[in-house]
Design an enzyme around this catalytic site. Structure first.
Site, PDB file in Angstrom:
ATOM      1  N   TYR A  56       0.833  -1.201   0.000  1.00 26.88           N
ATOM      2  CA  TYR A  56       0.000   0.000   0.000  1.00 26.88           C
ATOM      3  C   TYR A  56       0.878   1.265   0.000  1.00 26.88           C
ATOM      4  CZ  TYR A  56      -4.318  -2.505   1.485  1.00 26.88           C
ATOM      5  OH  TYR A  56      -5.430  -3.308   1.579  1.00 26.88           O
ATOM      6  N   GLU A 108      10.662  -8.763   3.605  1.00 27.09           N
ATOM      7  CA  GLU A 108       9.856  -9.871   3.048  1.00 27.09           C
ATOM      8  C   GLU A 108      10.735 -10.921   2.379  1.00 27.09           C
ATOM      9  OE1 GLU A 108       6.117  -9.012   1.354  1.00 27.09           O
ATOM     10  OE2 GLU A 108       5.563  -7.858   3.131  1.00 27.09           O
ATOM     11  N   CYS A 138       6.549   1.956  10.249  1.00 23.25           N
ATOM     12  CA  CYS A 138       6.114   0.981   9.244  1.00 23.25           C
ATOM     13  C   CYS A 138       6.131  -0.386   9.913  1.00 23.25           C
ATOM     14  CB  CYS A 138       7.061   0.989   8.044  1.00 23.25           C
ATOM     15  SG  CYS A 138       6.711  -0.314   6.835  1.00 23.25           S
TER      16      CYS A 138
HETATM   17  N1  DGL Z   1       2.086  -2.200   6.205  1.00 22.08           N
HETATM   18  C1  DGL Z   1       2.712  -1.096   5.518  1.00 22.08           C
HETATM   19  C2  DGL Z   1       2.951   0.053   6.518  1.00 22.08           C
HETATM   20  O1  DGL Z   1       3.036  -0.130   7.708  1.00 22.08           O
HETATM   21  C3  DGL Z   1       4.017  -1.507   4.857  1.00 22.08           C
HETATM   22  C4  DGL Z   1       3.839  -2.375   3.643  1.00 22.08           C
HETATM   23  C5  DGL Z   1       3.125  -1.688   2.495  1.00 22.08           C
HETATM   24  O2  DGL Z   1       3.709  -0.789   1.853  1.00 22.08           O
HETATM   25  O3  DGL Z   1       1.988  -2.034   2.261  1.00 22.08           O
HETATM   26  O4  DGL Z   1       3.067   1.177   6.102  1.00 22.08           O
END
Ligand code: DGL
Length: 259
Positions: free
Chosen positions: A39, A147, A180
């Site tokens: 996202y 990942e 994040c």
């Molecule tokens: N889960 C997203 C975040 O904490 C990181 C991975 C993504 O870019 O979707 O911003």
């Protein structure tokens, strides 16, 4: 109590792990949108649409509260979600800000996250309201490095240096928010490069942030739904959670249709 949690994929499991460890009796339903991750490089509009679908699915599972594990969603869609749905919805930004305020003596705080999180300015605005000087830096390569399980390798160390070298010169900064879901897994690499800086992770901060609103009661169930289940999904679940789970599939079209 039944807690719904969602993220763009597997990264939010760092938040799930903290919540599961802290509240051992609650029931938890987690949804990871692995079919549409990442996202953090998408537009605000797309993040909002995906987030509404995930929240809607969790509400259909009769959750009492939703925790947004994803920083990119918390930063871009939290207000819209709170306006759209009438159950309590909590994001990770406020928790990270609260932890950074406690940690910083110099009142100079760095924030690292995805492009969508950093460009939203949400962390920066919240901290600046407390007269904190902020420095935001997007580190988009950190997510694929985690990942691919390339933590503590030459690649992770070089990438940490590439993104974070300016923090070496910003001598006043004493705290960095790992804004994040994936970044807590790079903590050791970052700590090695910036040993003098205190790292605050929203995945840990969320536990103290929600402790007064969560009733630790229930049957201690943990259900994990994903919009795509590949071999890598199962491996990453085990890698982050430290044990195997039965993963449940939910088709992304079903999420959209029911929204
Ligand atoms: N889960 C997203 C975040 O904490 C990181 C991975 C993504 O870019 O979707 O911003």
């Amino acid at each position: 109590m039944k807690i719904g949690m969602f993220d763009s994929g597997v990264g939010g499991l760092t938040v799930l792990k903290s919540v599961r460890d802290a509240f051992d009796k609650v029931d938890i339903v987690y949804l990871g949108d692995t079919a549409r991750v990442p996202y953090g490089i998408k537009s605000r509009e797309t993040i909002i649409n995906y987030a509404k679908e995930s929240a809607n699915f969790l509400i259909s599972q009769n959750v009492d509260i939703i925790l947004i594990a994803c920083n990119s969603v918390s930063a871009n869609a939290m207000d819209v979600l709170q306006e759209t749905f009438d159950i309590p919805i909590v994001g990770v930004i406020e928790a990270g800000v609260e932890a950074a305020l406690k940690s910083s003596k110099t009142k100079h705080v760095g924030i690292i996250g995805t492009t969508a999180t950093i460009n939203s300015n949400k962390y920066q605005e919240r901290l600046e309201a407390f007269n904190i000087k902020t420095y935001g830096k997007a580190c988009p390569l950190f997510v694929p490095i985690v990942e691919e399980k390339l933590i503590n390798t030459d690649i992770s160390k070089k990438t940490v240096e590439f993104y974070l070298k300016e923090f070496k010169d910003l001598k006043d900064i004493d705290t960095i928010i790992l804004g994040c879901t994936h970044y807590p897994l790079l903590e050791q690499d970052i700590k090695e490069f910036l040993p003098h800086i205190n790292l605050v992770s929203s995945s840990d901060a969320i536990v103290s942030y929600i402790k007064d609103i969560i009733k630790n009661e229930g049957n201690a169930t943990t259900e994990l739904y994903f919009t795509d289940i590949s071999e890598n999904t199962s491996k990453l679940v085990e890698y982050i959670m430290g044990k195997k789970y039965d993963l449940k599939y939910i088709n992304v079209e079903t999420l959209s249709l029911n929204c």
